[in-house]
Design an enzyme around this catalytic site. Sequence first.
Site, PDB file in Angstrom:
ATOM      1  N   GLU A 137       0.833  -1.210   0.000  1.00 45.84           N
ATOM      2  CA  GLU A 137       0.000   0.000   0.000  1.00 45.84           C
ATOM      3  C   GLU A 137       0.866   1.257   0.000  1.00 45.84           C
ATOM      4  O   GLU A 137       1.829   1.337   0.782  1.00 45.84           O
ATOM      5  CB  GLU A 137      -0.926   0.022   1.222  1.00 45.84           C
ATOM      6  CG  GLU A 137      -1.966   1.122   1.122  1.00 45.84           C
ATOM      7  CD  GLU A 137      -2.933   1.154   2.299  1.00 45.84           C
ATOM      8  OE1 GLU A 137      -4.093   1.545   2.092  1.00 45.84           O
ATOM      9  OE2 GLU A 137      -2.527   0.804   3.424  1.00 45.84           O
ATOM     10  N   GLY A 196       3.449   1.786  10.764  1.00 46.02           N
ATOM     11  CA  GLY A 196       3.157   1.100  12.019  1.00 46.02           C
ATOM     12  C   GLY A 196       2.643  -0.300  11.794  1.00 46.02           C
ATOM     13  O   GLY A 196       2.993  -1.235  12.513  1.00 46.02           O
ATOM     14  N   ALA A 197       1.802  -0.459  10.753  1.00 47.33           N
ATOM     15  CA  ALA A 197       1.221  -1.768  10.424  1.00 47.33           C
ATOM     16  C   ALA A 197       0.541  -1.667   9.067  1.00 47.33           C
ATOM     17  O   ALA A 197       0.292  -0.574   8.562  1.00 47.33           O
ATOM     18  CB  ALA A 197       0.219  -2.202  11.496  1.00 47.33           C
ATOM     19  N   MET A 198       0.210  -2.823   8.479  1.00 47.61           N
ATOM     20  CA  MET A 198      -0.466  -2.870   7.186  1.00 47.61           C
ATOM     21  C   MET A 198      -1.497  -3.992   7.180  1.00 47.61           C
ATOM     22  O   MET A 198      -1.197  -5.128   7.541  1.00 47.61           O
ATOM     23  CB  MET A 198       0.564  -3.068   6.059  1.00 47.61           C
ATOM     24  CG  MET A 198      -0.054  -3.241   4.683  1.00 47.61           C
ATOM     25  SD  MET A 198      -1.115  -1.853   4.252  1.00 47.61           S
ATOM     26  CE  MET A 198      -2.303  -2.672   3.193  1.00 47.61           C
ATOM     27  N   GLU A 199      -2.727  -3.653   6.735  1.00 40.58           N
ATOM     28  CA  GLU A 199      -3.901  -4.513   6.937  1.00 40.58           C
ATOM     29  C   GLU A 199      -4.104  -5.597   5.904  1.00 40.58           C
ATOM     30  O   GLU A 199      -5.244  -6.044   5.694  1.00 40.58           O
ATOM     31  CB  GLU A 199      -5.158  -3.632   6.962  1.00 40.58           C
ATOM     32  CG  GLU A 199      -5.484  -2.906   5.643  1.00 40.58           C
ATOM     33  CD  GLU A 199      -4.901  -1.519   5.535  1.00 40.58           C
ATOM     34  OE1 GLU A 199      -5.381  -0.730   4.697  1.00 40.58           O
ATOM     35  OE2 GLU A 199      -3.963  -1.207   6.295  1.00 40.58           O
ATOM     36  N   ASN A 200      -3.058  -6.080   5.222  1.00 42.90           N
ATOM     37  CA  ASN A 200      -3.215  -7.147   4.230  1.00 42.90           C
ATOM     38  C   ASN A 200      -4.261  -8.157   4.704  1.00 42.90           C
ATOM     39  O   ASN A 200      -4.177  -8.666   5.822  1.00 42.90           O
ATOM     40  CB  ASN A 200      -1.885  -7.886   4.024  1.00 42.90           C
ATOM     41  CG  ASN A 200      -0.714  -6.943   3.920  1.00 42.90           C
ATOM     42  OD1 ASN A 200      -0.645  -6.125   3.033  1.00 42.90           O
ATOM     43  ND2 ASN A 200       0.216  -7.062   4.864  1.00 42.90           N
ATOM     44  N   HIS A 253      -7.082  -1.113  15.060  1.00 42.30           N
ATOM     45  CA  HIS A 253      -7.099  -0.372  13.792  1.00 42.30           C
ATOM     46  C   HIS A 253      -7.016  -1.327  12.594  1.00 42.30           C
ATOM     47  O   HIS A 253      -7.834  -1.259  11.669  1.00 42.30           O
ATOM     48  CB  HIS A 253      -5.914   0.594  13.777  1.00 42.30           C
ATOM     49  CG  HIS A 253      -5.856   1.509  12.592  1.00 42.30           C
ATOM     50  ND1 HIS A 253      -6.203   2.830  12.662  1.00 42.30           N
ATOM     51  CD2 HIS A 253      -5.474   1.300  11.300  1.00 42.30           C
ATOM     52  CE1 HIS A 253      -6.051   3.406  11.481  1.00 42.30           C
ATOM     53  NE2 HIS A 253      -5.589   2.476  10.640  1.00 42.30           N
ATOM     54  N   GLU A 254      -6.046  -2.225  12.630  1.00 39.60           N
ATOM     55  CA  GLU A 254      -5.845  -3.129  11.491  1.00 39.60           C
ATOM     56  C   GLU A 254      -6.975  -4.139  11.354  1.00 39.60           C
ATOM     57  O   GLU A 254      -7.348  -4.508  10.238  1.00 39.60           O
ATOM     58  CB  GLU A 254      -4.498  -3.839  11.607  1.00 39.60           C
ATOM     59  CG  GLU A 254      -3.291  -2.912  11.677  1.00 39.60           C
ATOM     60  CD  GLU A 254      -3.259  -1.889  10.555  1.00 39.60           C
ATOM     61  OE1 GLU A 254      -3.650  -2.225   9.417  1.00 39.60           O
ATOM     62  OE2 GLU A 254      -2.841  -0.746  10.814  1.00 39.60           O
ATOM     63  N   HIS A 294      -9.838  -2.623   9.595  1.00 41.11           N
ATOM     64  CA  HIS A 294      -9.604  -2.557   8.146  1.00 41.11           C
ATOM     65  C   HIS A 294     -10.079  -3.819   7.429  1.00 41.11           C
ATOM     66  O   HIS A 294     -10.314  -3.771   6.211  1.00 41.11           O
ATOM     67  CB  HIS A 294      -8.113  -2.386   7.864  1.00 41.11           C
ATOM     68  CG  HIS A 294      -7.654  -0.968   7.807  1.00 41.11           C
ATOM     69  ND1 HIS A 294      -8.311   0.015   7.112  1.00 41.11           N
ATOM     70  CD2 HIS A 294      -6.559  -0.360   8.362  1.00 41.11           C
ATOM     71  CE1 HIS A 294      -7.663   1.160   7.223  1.00 41.11           C
ATOM     72  NE2 HIS A 294      -6.595   0.957   7.990  1.00 41.11           N
TER      73      HIS A 294
END
Length: 947
Positions: free
Chosen positions: A189, A323-327, A359-360, A363
């Site tokens: 992303e 911080g993070a990624m919601e794959n 949060h993730e 998503h």
Amino acid sequence: MVISRKTPRFNIHTGFYCLVAILPQISICSMSYHFTEDPGAFPVAANGEPFPWQELRLPNVVIPLHYDLFVHPNLTSLDFVASEKIEVLVSNATQFIILHSKDLEITYATLQSEEDSRYMKPGRELKVLSYPPHQQIALLVPEKLTPHLKYYVAIDFQAKLADGFEGFYKSTYRTIGGETRILAVTDFEPTQARMAFPCFDEPLFKANFSIKIRRESRHIALSNMPKVKTIELEGGLLEDHFETTVKMSTYLVAYIVCDFHSVSGTTSSGVKVSIYASPDKWNQTHYALQASLKLLDFYEKYFDINYPLPKLDLIAIPDFGSGAMENWGLITYKETSLLFDPKASSASDKLWVTRVIAHELAHQWFGNLVTMEWWNDIWLNEGFAKYMELIAVNATYPELQFDDYFSNVCFEVITRDSLNSSRPVSKPAETPTQIQEMFDEVSYNKGACILNMLKDFLTEEKFQKGIIHYLKKFSYRNAKNDDLWSSLSNSCLESDFTSGGVCHSNSKMTSNMLTFLGEDVEVKEMMTTWTLQKGIPLLVVKQDGRSLRLQQERFLKGVFQEDPEWRVLQERYLWHIPLTYSTSSSNVIHRHILKSKTDILDLPEKTSWVKFNVDSNGYYIVHYEGHGWDQLITQLNRNHTLLRPKDRIGLIHDVFQLVGAGRLTLDKALDMTRYLQRETSSPALLQGLSYLELLYRMMDRSNISDVSENLKRYLLQYFKPLIDRQSWNDEGSVWDRMLRSALLKLACDLNHAPCIQKAAELFSQWMESSGKLNIPTDVLKIVYSVGAQTTEGWNYLLEQYKLSMSSAEKNKILYGLSTNKHQEKLLNLLELGMEGKVIKTQDLAPLLHAIARNPKGQQLAWDFVRENWTHLLKKFDLGSFDIRIIISGTTSHFSCRDKLQEVKLFFESLESQGSHLDIFQIVLETITKNIKWLEKNLPTLRTWLLK
């Protein structure tokens, strides 16, 4: 995605358009391609031939349906070979297919018709043209593709594993025995899937993905879906095949090859949840598992939609940009955003980890199940996920008291939104750099705050019903702003309809209309005033007996009413503001929608004061003209508990914001803080303390020594009873613990002897125990900072940093190291950060920020950025969050005209080389604001302290 905490992490922490164009006709002659239109109208491909497409956005004539993707990374040679077969549907006749591709070597490409595939006929080889400026390739087909038929595009390609944090890249970690190990991980992303495989890399082009990963036996492979089977190959290699994904956008695809260990559990609906980390950090995964299980269960109930995949993996990546990624099904995290070390993680660390997981997971519905049509509306993903942190954490971990923290989410973005250089929540973005810049506090924080305001306006029940409607209606599809407003206005679900097809839900209005206080309100009309224009409103209130005269303006800091440009900057700004207010006479919350520049309200009874924006749920600043502020300050001094705790926080925030806008004098704001000696609410105390500390830091960095010394004495004297009551342990509520950390940190920073003595004593004991002593986590950072002031202590901390297996501990050590007063030590840290071995590259931006906050390091950090700019751009993309933090973190605290000119000249030199970022103007405005603040308020501060 979660962007990293804006302060150093170790310091706490236009919808899609269809392109209507006449496609160039391509004639075939001996397998060469000639454009019958003027070739000068088209870009020139890398090989010098005309490239058949000139737009940044892809044409919509070829639609991907399914990707069959094979990837074989080599973790020794640090490269990968891969192939894919994309099933596409042709909507209009065309002789080329445009895809995204960046830094990939295409070795072979073929095309099969559906009929050819059915009869096992080989594909026809395609000519491939590349246009790197748009990160696109063109596959030239020998004859026109027929509309409404399916085709199969097969591509073989290869590349090096990337060095940064984007695409398919390498990450490393060190074992407790000192061995360096490598893993391969993806992060796509917003526009980096094209770095891993040629694809239609836009959110509207959703498809299904079948993924195969080849690996060595010592590794495991993970992807979005569960593994179906593993095939043993010659040479000891293994090939994992994964289930086909649900329909999703390319930026959500993920795959990882590593040797990590996991801990697993199952939700009440049967979803397997696993937390992965490097083997030596496996014992720090248990809190994340507990939180993930609780939060996933909560979301399934709240959204009334089951999580659609059979498994969910969360993995802590040693090198990670955000911080993070919601794959979907494989969420990637920076280690500090997922791992919780009971021996080193503080109360604020625990709140941060819980928030990022919430949060993730949000998503998985907002963003993954329903995706924005284009990146101009990324706030529909990020603003909602940020808002859902509030709802989910409050419901699952009420003891974390996140509800009391949420106002800070809004206060953070007001700092940006009160500048003229701010932007609307929804804003056009086309280039990859422009798209990256959309991932900022406006999309995240302001998006969350206006949603919270709308929830307060609609009621929680109505709002929840509306978002369930939105999610169910647009599942596996894309949506835009108007779709959300429509769902929130007419939240009828299938269960709300009678057999006759009539909805009998609470809303009896159609379209976007609601009835509010007997008045028709259009949600879309109201909310577009918040999403399509930048800035934040200022509500000016003047009480005249039982009448309230209201006026709305655009709130601006750094531009005062007497400035000639102020009036021009106010033109054409009008918000529909859902107001709330209470009075001294009653606890009743009154409501009114202000749609005009001015209005008059009549109070039901006489009252000594009125307080607008109850519980700070509204996204606006309030200024009480006349005696309004005096009456509120008097009430705070007499009995502050008659005002709600969140209202006290809001008053402290607004009064200091108004000083920055030139609407109040500083002594008025400082007079308000005198009541804090009687304040019992930790969040309110922290709010007041933060502004007073901010004044001290500004004076100290500006080397205004007489004022900084007087302010230091005042703070220590004023807060001494509160400081002396603090214990050096981890006891109490989350807010008690965060207040303890803040108070003791300030006391030691101000050289309060008892604080320095206690911290030094604990540091000595820790050194004598060879780092084995467990220091209370909430004071760790303070102890390390005090210990780092001696050469022996600094050197020991650096050695412990190299050895530590706890990211939480490493962050606190790095913070301590950055507070040393010797520039050669600070420069040593920066050099280690640039090298990227001892101090990882991911920590360089927050390290620069931290050193710039150190008065002895602010010039060093600024010089370092200018001297190493070219090298920094090799490590981070121009529009990345890291570059924005590096720029703002090393410049935005400046408050003199010489520095403003230095920064301006540096930005002009970058722009002359073709580099332009929105952050440039933001920084220049911020420095100008700081200069004007000092000029206007320094004499007042100096006088007030001598009272």
